[in-house]
Design a protein around this motif. Sequence first.
Motif, PDB file in Angstrom:
ATOM      1  N   VAL A 101      12.958 -10.044 -19.917  1.00  0.00           N
ATOM      2  CA  VAL A 101      13.660  -9.597 -21.119  1.00  0.00           C
ATOM      3  C   VAL A 101      13.533  -8.086 -21.268  1.00  0.00           C
ATOM      4  O   VAL A 101      14.502  -7.395 -21.609  1.00  0.00           O
ATOM      5  N   ASP A 102      12.335  -7.553 -21.008  1.00  0.00           N
ATOM      6  CA  ASP A 102      12.155  -6.095 -21.066  1.00  0.00           C
ATOM      7  C   ASP A 102      13.093  -5.389 -20.098  1.00  0.00           C
ATOM      8  O   ASP A 102      13.674  -4.350 -20.432  1.00  0.00           O
ATOM      9  N   LEU A 103      13.258  -5.958 -18.909  1.00  0.00           N
ATOM     10  CA  LEU A 103      14.116  -5.327 -17.904  1.00  0.00           C
ATOM     11  C   LEU A 103      15.567  -5.299 -18.364  1.00  0.00           C
ATOM     12  O   LEU A 103      16.229  -4.253 -18.302  1.00  0.00           O
ATOM     13  N   TYR A 104      16.087  -6.426 -18.846  1.00  0.00           N
ATOM     14  CA  TYR A 104      17.504  -6.385 -19.212  1.00  0.00           C
ATOM     15  C   TYR A 104      17.731  -5.647 -20.529  1.00  0.00           C
ATOM     16  O   TYR A 104      18.791  -5.055 -20.742  1.00  0.00           O
ATOM     17  N   ASN A 105      16.721  -5.608 -21.413  1.00  0.00           N
ATOM     18  CA  ASN A 105      16.836  -4.747 -22.591  1.00  0.00           C
ATOM     19  C   ASN A 105      16.852  -3.272 -22.182  1.00  0.00           C
ATOM     20  O   ASN A 105      17.555  -2.458 -22.787  1.00  0.00           O
ATOM     21  N   ALA A 106      16.081  -2.922 -21.156  1.00  0.00           N
ATOM     22  CA  ALA A 106      16.073  -1.550 -20.654  1.00  0.00           C
ATOM     23  C   ALA A 106      17.450  -1.157 -20.124  1.00  0.00           C
ATOM     24  O   ALA A 106      17.934  -0.039 -20.360  1.00  0.00           O
ATOM     25  N   VAL A 107      18.092  -2.064 -19.403  1.00  0.00           N
ATOM     26  CA  VAL A 107      19.447  -1.799 -18.904  1.00  0.00           C
ATOM     27  C   VAL A 107      20.411  -1.611 -20.069  1.00  0.00           C
ATOM     28  O   VAL A 107      21.229  -0.685 -20.090  1.00  0.00           O
ATOM     29  N   SER A 108      20.307  -2.482 -21.068  1.00  0.00           N
ATOM     30  CA  SER A 108      21.186  -2.397 -22.226  1.00  0.00           C
ATOM     31  C   SER A 108      21.036  -1.065 -22.936  1.00  0.00           C
ATOM     32  O   SER A 108      22.028  -0.397 -23.271  1.00  0.00           O
ATOM     33  N   LEU A 109      19.799  -0.630 -23.153  1.00  0.00           N
ATOM     34  CA  LEU A 109      19.566   0.647 -23.829  1.00  0.00           C
ATOM     35  C   LEU A 109      20.028   1.828 -22.985  1.00  0.00           C
ATOM     36  O   LEU A 109      20.639   2.773 -23.493  1.00  0.00           O
ATOM     37  N   SER A 110      19.725   1.795 -21.697  1.00  0.00           N
ATOM     38  CA  SER A 110      20.051   2.920 -20.820  1.00  0.00           C
ATOM     39  C   SER A 110      21.546   3.160 -20.697  1.00  0.00           C
ATOM     40  O   SER A 110      21.986   4.305 -20.516  1.00  0.00           O
ATOM     41  N   PHE A 111      22.326   2.080 -20.793  1.00  0.00           N
ATOM     42  CA  PHE A 111      23.768   2.196 -20.577  1.00  0.00           C
ATOM     43  C   PHE A 111      24.604   1.807 -21.795  1.00  0.00           C
ATOM     44  O   PHE A 111      25.833   1.760 -21.694  1.00  0.00           O
ATOM     45  N   ALA A 112      23.962   1.567 -22.944  1.00  0.00           N
ATOM     46  CA  ALA A 112      24.692   1.201 -24.163  1.00  0.00           C
ATOM     47  C   ALA A 112      25.657   0.049 -23.897  1.00  0.00           C
ATOM     48  O   ALA A 112      26.815   0.060 -24.315  1.00  0.00           O
ATOM     49  N   VAL A 113      25.161  -0.968 -23.201  1.00  0.00           N
ATOM     50  CA  VAL A 113      25.993  -2.097 -22.804  1.00  0.00           C
ATOM     51  C   VAL A 113      25.312  -3.408 -23.210  1.00  0.00           C
ATOM     52  O   VAL A 113      24.111  -3.578 -22.997  1.00  0.00           O
ATOM     53  N   PRO A 114      26.035  -4.331 -23.826  1.00  0.00           N
ATOM     54  CA  PRO A 114      25.451  -5.643 -24.098  1.00  0.00           C
ATOM     55  C   PRO A 114      25.093  -6.358 -22.795  1.00  0.00           C
ATOM     56  O   PRO A 114      25.911  -6.437 -21.876  1.00  0.00           O
ATOM     57  N   VAL A 115      23.853  -6.858 -22.735  1.00  0.00           N
ATOM     58  CA  VAL A 115      23.378  -7.587 -21.563  1.00  0.00           C
ATOM     59  C   VAL A 115      22.766  -8.898 -22.031  1.00  0.00           C
ATOM     60  O   VAL A 115      21.872  -8.910 -22.883  1.00  0.00           O
ATOM     61  N   GLY A 116      23.239  -9.996 -21.480  1.00  0.00           N
ATOM     62  CA  GLY A 116      22.666 -11.297 -21.773  1.00  0.00           C
ATOM     63  C   GLY A 116      21.895 -11.818 -20.581  1.00  0.00           C
ATOM     64  O   GLY A 116      22.301 -11.607 -19.435  1.00  0.00           O
ATOM     65  N   GLY A 117      20.775 -12.469 -20.843  1.00  0.00           N
ATOM     66  CA  GLY A 117      19.990 -13.097 -19.791  1.00  0.00           C
ATOM     67  C   GLY A 117      19.753 -14.555 -20.137  1.00  0.00           C
ATOM     68  O   GLY A 117      19.284 -14.861 -21.233  1.00  0.00           O
ATOM     69  N   GLU A 118      20.100 -15.465 -19.227  1.00  0.00           N
ATOM     70  CA  GLU A 118      20.077 -16.889 -19.522  1.00  0.00           C
ATOM     71  C   GLU A 118      19.326 -17.676 -18.451  1.00  0.00           C
ATOM     72  O   GLU A 118      19.363 -17.329 -17.254  1.00  0.00           O
ATOM     73  N   ASN A 119      18.674 -18.746 -18.899  1.00  0.00           N
ATOM     74  CA  ASN A 119      18.024 -19.699 -17.996  1.00  0.00           C
ATOM     75  C   ASN A 119      19.093 -20.671 -17.504  1.00  0.00           C
ATOM     76  O   ASN A 119      19.510 -21.576 -18.231  1.00  0.00           O
ATOM     77  N   LEU A 120      19.525 -20.486 -16.286  1.00  0.00           N
ATOM     78  CA  LEU A 120      20.648 -21.266 -15.771  1.00  0.00           C
ATOM     79  C   LEU A 120      20.306 -22.750 -15.643  1.00  0.00           C
ATOM     80  O   LEU A 120      21.193 -23.605 -15.744  1.00  0.00           O
ATOM     81  N   ASN A 121      19.038 -23.077 -15.448  1.00  0.00           N
ATOM     82  CA  ASN A 121      18.660 -24.487 -15.341  1.00  0.00           C
ATOM     83  C   ASN A 121      18.870 -25.249 -16.653  1.00  0.00           C
ATOM     84  O   ASN A 121      18.894 -26.483 -16.654  1.00  0.00           O
ATOM     85  N   ALA A 122      18.986 -24.531 -17.758  1.00  0.00           N
ATOM     86  CA  ALA A 122      19.205 -25.179 -19.052  1.00  0.00           C
ATOM     87  C   ALA A 122      20.683 -25.430 -19.334  1.00  0.00           C
ATOM     88  O   ALA A 122      21.026 -26.066 -20.334  1.00  0.00           O
ATOM     89  N   TYR A 123      21.547 -24.949 -18.453  1.00  0.00           N
ATOM     90  CA  TYR A 123      22.989 -25.092 -18.664  1.00  0.00           C
ATOM     91  C   TYR A 123      23.485 -26.472 -18.256  1.00  0.00           C
ATOM     92  O   TYR A 123      22.984 -27.089 -17.326  1.00  0.00           O
ATOM     93  N   GLN A 124      24.524 -26.905 -18.951  1.00  0.00           N
ATOM     94  CA  GLN A 124      25.317 -28.062 -18.540  1.00  0.00           C
ATOM     95  C   GLN A 124      26.747 -27.580 -18.368  1.00  0.00           C
ATOM     96  O   GLN A 124      27.421 -27.261 -19.350  1.00  0.00           O
ATOM     97  N   GLY A 125      27.177 -27.491 -17.130  1.00  0.00           N
ATOM     98  CA  GLY A 125      28.486 -26.929 -16.857  1.00  0.00           C
ATOM     99  C   GLY A 125      28.422 -25.417 -16.773  1.00  0.00           C
ATOM    100  O   GLY A 125      27.356 -24.812 -16.864  1.00  0.00           O
TER     101      GLY A 125
END
Length: 232
Positions: A101-125
């Motif tokens: 989470v720290d890593l993708y928040n760092a990317v979001s802050l550095s580039f002013a871009v929304p970044v989502g990170g998801e646990n793909l194993n929890a997905y259905q479809g």
Amino acid sequence: MPVVSPSISPSVISLAPEFTAISIAVTAAPVIDESVGRRRLTQAVSTVLDGQPTWALEHFAQWSEVFRAFGAKPKRTPCSAEALHKRVMREGEMASIDPIVDLYNAVSLSFAVPVGGENLNAYQGSPRLLRATGSEPFDTVQSGNDVIEYPEPGEVIWADDRGVTCRRWNWRQGSRTRLSVEDQQMWFILESLPAMPFDALQSAAKMLTDGLDEMMPGCHYQLSTLNAASVS
């Protein structure tokens, strides 16, 4: 490698015809250096306090305009990147949460871009970006208690076959698919509007994958671009 085929509804593209995103599916490897995310986050806070990137405020303004177009109130529920930016400007720092989470928040802050990170194993479809009917369940937490909410009809949501995974486009992630460093199948989505140059979006994706390589050498990832051509 996990197979991820995110899609965008035509009704969403009609709100933001020049919306562009980069999708990154990841198979994790053993974590060698958990401090990578924290270090990158510290650097990102300095970037924001130094007034970078130069397109940040224009990008946030475009996101606010899009949010208003589907009935959201961006002053109360801004895009995720603006929410992080405001916190740093207010507090001068960003607390560590989890290495990933720290890593993708760092990317979001550095580039002013929304970044989502998801646990793909929890997905259905597969992930889908669409406008809600209002009947899709969204699992979240209020006052420390697990609750189920429902989006407003017409609200832009990310969803899978079970329900909403993120409300108001990229404002709030659900509990079910929340990501942590222990998860083995990960999915990231970096979302931009025209104020953010495409080469900057690509650089943001590279910052994320470089950080993953440093944190967990041997991980595998696959990138794809989503835009108006991805409608379904």
